[in-house]
Enzyme design. Structure first.
Site, PDB file in Angstrom:
ATOM      1  NE  ARG A 110      49.979 -74.305 -20.139  1.00 26.65           N
ATOM      2  CZ  ARG A 110      51.132 -74.245 -19.483  1.00 26.65           C
ATOM      3  NH1 ARG A 110      52.262 -74.445 -20.126  1.00 26.65           N
ATOM      4  NH2 ARG A 110      51.153 -73.960 -18.191  1.00 26.65           N
ATOM      5  CD  GLU A 174      24.091 -86.640 -34.798  1.00 22.79           C
ATOM      6  OE1 GLU A 174      23.640 -85.567 -35.259  1.00 22.79           O
ATOM      7  OE2 GLU A 174      24.196 -86.861 -33.584  1.00 22.79           O
ATOM      8  CE  LYS A 211      29.378 -80.836 -36.342  1.00 20.85           C
ATOM      9  NZ  LYS A 211      29.477 -82.023 -35.476  1.00 20.85           N
ATOM     10  NE  ARG A 225      29.966 -76.551 -33.363  1.00 24.50           N
ATOM     11  CZ  ARG A 225      31.251 -76.842 -33.367  1.00 24.50           C
ATOM     12  NH1 ARG A 225      32.144 -75.873 -33.455  1.00 24.50           N
ATOM     13  NH2 ARG A 225      31.660 -78.086 -33.298  1.00 24.50           N
ATOM     14  CG  ASN A 229      23.270 -78.998 -29.881  1.00 24.79           C
ATOM     15  OD1 ASN A 229      23.869 -79.972 -29.454  1.00 24.79           O
ATOM     16  ND2 ASN A 229      23.864 -77.818 -30.048  1.00 24.79           N
ATOM     17  CG  HIS A 232      21.807 -83.776 -30.269  1.00 23.62           C
ATOM     18  ND1 HIS A 232      21.298 -83.854 -31.547  1.00 23.62           N
ATOM     19  CD2 HIS A 232      23.003 -84.419 -30.292  1.00 23.62           C
ATOM     20  CE1 HIS A 232      22.165 -84.524 -32.311  1.00 23.62           C
ATOM     21  NE2 HIS A 232      23.197 -84.865 -31.576  1.00 23.62           N
ATOM     22  CG  HIS A 236      22.756 -85.473 -25.582  1.00 20.66           C
ATOM     23  ND1 HIS A 236      23.558 -84.367 -25.784  1.00 20.66           N
ATOM     24  CD2 HIS A 236      23.248 -86.438 -26.391  1.00 20.66           C
ATOM     25  CE1 HIS A 236      24.480 -84.655 -26.681  1.00 20.66           C
ATOM     26  NE2 HIS A 236      24.311 -85.905 -27.064  1.00 20.66           N
ATOM     27  CG  HIS A 251      24.780 -90.343 -30.217  1.00 18.97           C
ATOM     28  ND1 HIS A 251      24.544 -89.451 -29.191  1.00 18.97           N
ATOM     29  CD2 HIS A 251      24.846 -89.599 -31.357  1.00 18.97           C
ATOM     30  CE1 HIS A 251      24.474 -88.227 -29.685  1.00 18.97           C
ATOM     31  NE2 HIS A 251      24.645 -88.290 -30.988  1.00 18.97           N
TER      32      HIS A 251
END
Length: 348
Positions: A110, A174, A211, A225, A229, A232, A236, A251
């Site tokens: 956990r 990025e 960021k 947030r 993206n 992306h 993606h 990527h």
């Protein structure tokens, strides 16, 4: 832009000293180091002899290994070494290893502490910041994951000397994205230099500060947030399609293509000045070239955008530049918009 760094992120010139001091302060029961074959060869020796007694497990590198099968091997190694909930995992690697190793630590018993020692530009400028941890599933990028912040993130630009050129270039996408969505002056500074002549410490600091600010404002990606993206949604989709066909793509290369394609949509909607778009397109093509795919494949690639994690009610929600230095969230686009932007990209 003037943002500060959170206490758990350190830009350092002495990673050995900072890491050892943090571990001694926390008094962990066991120390488990996770590397891939590249970081084990090039980066682990820098830390190996200054760390307290520890075990080290090495897994295969590459996006193709960022899956639940590799997670099972990591969980097994953690179990074999009898890590308890007071142990720590030190992840020495780039974005793939950080995502996967962090996910394994966050779910083992956990959740146990993990430390990210980011070794690539992609990891330092983006992937290691913000606590998003995930693995790919059936070629869908980052499909299974959790949010969990590391106990410590160490950033040391000296690791960049160990990177192949294409790895450094991948991470650079990025950095470019952060400037495009937040800071026109930084974009201008970046665009005046080639990849080889960039001031990496300044760029990493800029990316991490921005960021970190965004993540602090919106830790679970409910609003602001999503701005991270940019590039992306289409990037993606393209990356997932090519990887499912066993066609290699980095990527950052896919995100660069996504930034061009999504910027074309922004121009078509009157959000981005055509001259600014031209400057973005020219710089990205000069840095990354073009990804090859057939025009007949655009429909199949576009459909994958329906799997994007930002979507809601079967609507594709995209981040579009609103001029350089700003962006709009939750812009609804269609599969046809994606296909048209990919068609444009391929026709350049």
């Amino acid at each position: 832009m003037n943002h500060t760094l959170p206490d758990n992120i350190l830009l350092t010139t002495a990673p050995q000293t900072e890491l050892t001091a943090f571990i001694h302060k926390k008094k962990y029961s066991k120390i488990f180091v996770l590397t891939d074959e590249n970081t084990h060869r090039h980066c682990y020796p820098l830390l190996q002899h200054t760390l307290p007694p520890h075990t080290c497990t090495t897994i295969p590198s590459g996006e193709e290994n960022k899956n639940l099968a590799t997670c099972a091997a990591i969980w097994q190694a953690m179990t074999d070494h009898a890590l308890d909930r007071h142990a720590v995992v030190i992840i020495l690697g780039g974005g793939v290893l950080g995502d996967m190793g962090g996910f394994c630590a966050a779910t083992y018993k956990r959740g146990i502490d993990f430390i990210l020692v980011a070794t690539t530009l992609l990891a330092q400028a983006d992937a290691s910041i913000g606590g998003k941890l995930a693995v790919d599933f059936n070629h869908f990028k980052n499909h299974i994951g959790v949010f969990q912040l590391p106990a410590l993130t160490l950033l040391y630009s000296g690791f960049f000397k160990t990177l192949p050129f294409n790895e450094l270039r991948s991470g650079f996408a990025e950095v470019i994205k952060h400037a495009l969505i937040s800071d026109k002056a930084m974009w201008r500074k970046i665009s005046e230099h080639t990849l080889e002549t960039q001031a990496w410490d300044e760029l990493v600091l800029h990316s991490v500060q921005y960021k970190s600010y965004v993540v602090t404002e919106d830790p679970k990606e409910k609003g602001l947030r999503k701005i991270l993206n940019a590039g992306h949604t289409i990037g993606h989709a393209l990356e997932s399609y090519l990887l499912s066909a066993n066609r290699k793509v980095m990527h950052g290369e896919a995100i660069a293509a996504g930034l061009i394609a999504e910027s074309k949509i922004a121009v078509d909607r009157g959000l981005l000045d055509p001259k600014d778009f031209k400057s973005i397109q020219t710089y990205l093509l000069a840095t990354y070239g073009k990804i090859n795919f057939a025009l007949s494949e655009t429909a199949a690639i576009a459909v994958l955008a329906l799997q994007d994690k930002k979507n809601k009610d079967n609507k594709i929600l995209c981040v579009l530049l609103d001029g350089i230095g700003s962006a709009r969230l939750d812009c609804e686009i269609s599969v046809n918009d994606v296909a048209g932007a990919l068609h444009y990209y391929q026709s350049i």
